[in-house]
Design an enzyme around this catalytic site. Sequence first.
Site, mmCIF file in Angstrom:
data_model
loop_
_atom_site.group_PDB
_atom_site.id
_atom_site.type_symbol
_atom_site.label_atom_id
_atom_site.label_comp_id
_atom_site.label_asym_id
_atom_site.label_seq_id
_atom_site.Cartn_x
_atom_site.Cartn_y
_atom_site.Cartn_z
ATOM 1 N N ARG A 1 0.839 -1.204 0.000
ATOM 2 C CA ARG A 1 0.000 0.000 0.000
ATOM 3 C C ARG A 1 0.872 1.251 0.000
ATOM 4 O O ARG A 1 1.773 1.387 0.819
ATOM 5 C CB ARG A 1 -0.897 -0.013 1.235
ATOM 6 C CG ARG A 1 -1.693 1.257 1.484
ATOM 7 C CD ARG A 1 -2.810 1.423 0.456
ATOM 8 N NE ARG A 1 -3.475 2.705 0.624
ATOM 9 C CZ ARG A 1 -4.569 2.882 1.347
ATOM 10 N NH1 ARG A 1 -5.132 1.872 1.967
ATOM 11 N NH2 ARG A 1 -5.114 4.072 1.463
ATOM 12 N N ARG B 1 -5.430 1.543 -5.266
ATOM 13 C CA ARG B 1 -4.754 0.968 -4.106
ATOM 14 C C ARG B 1 -4.712 -0.554 -4.172
ATOM 15 O O ARG B 1 -5.649 -1.184 -4.665
ATOM 16 C CB ARG B 1 -5.445 1.436 -2.821
ATOM 17 C CG ARG B 1 -6.913 1.155 -2.838
ATOM 18 C CD ARG B 1 -7.807 2.165 -2.150
ATOM 19 N NE ARG B 1 -7.635 3.549 -2.452
ATOM 20 C CZ ARG B 1 -7.756 4.512 -1.535
ATOM 21 N NH1 ARG B 1 -8.032 4.233 -0.309
ATOM 22 N NH2 ARG B 1 -7.598 5.765 -1.872
ATOM 23 N N ASP C 1 -7.070 -1.811 0.902
ATOM 24 C CA ASP C 1 -7.660 -0.842 1.816
ATOM 25 C C ASP C 1 -8.405 -1.646 2.872
ATOM 26 O O ASP C 1 -9.231 -2.496 2.512
ATOM 27 C CB ASP C 1 -8.673 -0.030 0.991
ATOM 28 C CG ASP C 1 -8.875 1.364 1.510
ATOM 29 O OD1 ASP C 1 -8.195 1.745 2.466
ATOM 30 O OD2 ASP C 1 -9.724 2.072 0.929
ATOM 31 N N ASP D 1 -10.699 -0.796 6.088
ATOM 32 C CA ASP D 1 -11.337 0.286 6.855
ATOM 33 C C ASP D 1 -12.177 -0.287 7.979
ATOM 34 O O ASP D 1 -12.992 -1.189 7.743
ATOM 35 C CB ASP D 1 -12.281 1.090 5.952
ATOM 36 C CG ASP D 1 -11.541 1.943 4.932
ATOM 37 O OD1 ASP D 1 -10.408 2.363 5.229
ATOM 38 O OD2 ASP D 1 -12.105 2.180 3.847
HETATM 39 N N1 ROI Z 1 -14.501 2.818 -5.188
HETATM 40 C C1 ROI Z 1 -14.918 1.540 -5.108
HETATM 41 N N2 ROI Z 1 -15.808 1.084 -5.996
HETATM 42 N N3 ROI Z 1 -14.462 0.714 -4.129
HETATM 43 C C2 ROI Z 1 -13.565 1.135 -3.202
HETATM 44 O O1 ROI Z 1 -13.160 0.353 -2.314
HETATM 45 C C3 ROI Z 1 -13.114 2.469 -3.248
HETATM 46 N N4 ROI Z 1 -12.234 2.968 -2.336
HETATM 47 C C4 ROI Z 1 -11.820 4.233 -2.359
HETATM 48 C C5 ROI Z 1 -12.306 5.217 -3.393
HETATM 49 C C6 ROI Z 1 -11.104 5.815 -4.119
HETATM 50 C C7 ROI Z 1 -13.064 6.317 -2.679
HETATM 51 N N5 ROI Z 1 -13.194 4.606 -4.359
HETATM 52 C C8 ROI Z 1 -13.608 3.308 -4.285
HETATM 53 O O2 ROI Z 1 -10.987 4.654 -1.419
#
Ligand code: ROI
Length: 162
Positions: free
Chosen positions: A87, A96, A99, A101
């Site tokens: 990352r 990325r 991620d 969260d």
């Molecule tokens: N868009 C989608 N479809 N899925 C994601 O996990 C995701 N994550 C992000 C941003 C760039 C906002 N867009 C995303 O961080």
Amino acid sequence: MTIVYIGVGSNLCGDFTSPKQNITSAINALTKIQSIQMIRVSSFYESKPIGPQDQSDYINAVIKLETSLDPTDLLDNLQTIENHHGRERSQYWGPRTLDLDILLFGDQIIHNDRLTVPHTEICNRAFVLVPLSEIEPDCIIPEKGIVSSLVSNLIQAELKIL
Ligand code: ROI
């Protein structure tokens, strides 16, 4: 012990990997942490990027786990796993490899310089609400409501009755 929901996303390959493999590998890494018990993993969903469109489609999933860690220690663990998957935090809302969260941490409301829980965008993003609703339709998001209703709201917001 606290029930926690984690949103997982990827739209970049790492070294020798695909977004799907990044997510599978992150789930394995989480399973190996002593103070974390994996409870459920949603299906993997493919979606168009929210934000800049000049990036690949995303794979997303939601995980339900139980942990004795406090929110900050859990966040440290998640960031270590993100870093192990290559990352880089160069571009805001950019592509990325991984991620992770924290969407919900029990029924806690957290606002500090490292964490906002429930995740600020939780109600606006189908790629979070739909997998969350798949594994926990009755899940309550503090100050927002029940996940299954939030999904219907999101769908209805796209449709105007004439
Ligand atoms: N868009 C989608 N479809 N899925 C994601 O996990 C995701 N994550 C992000 C941003 C760039 C906002 N867009 C995303 O961080």
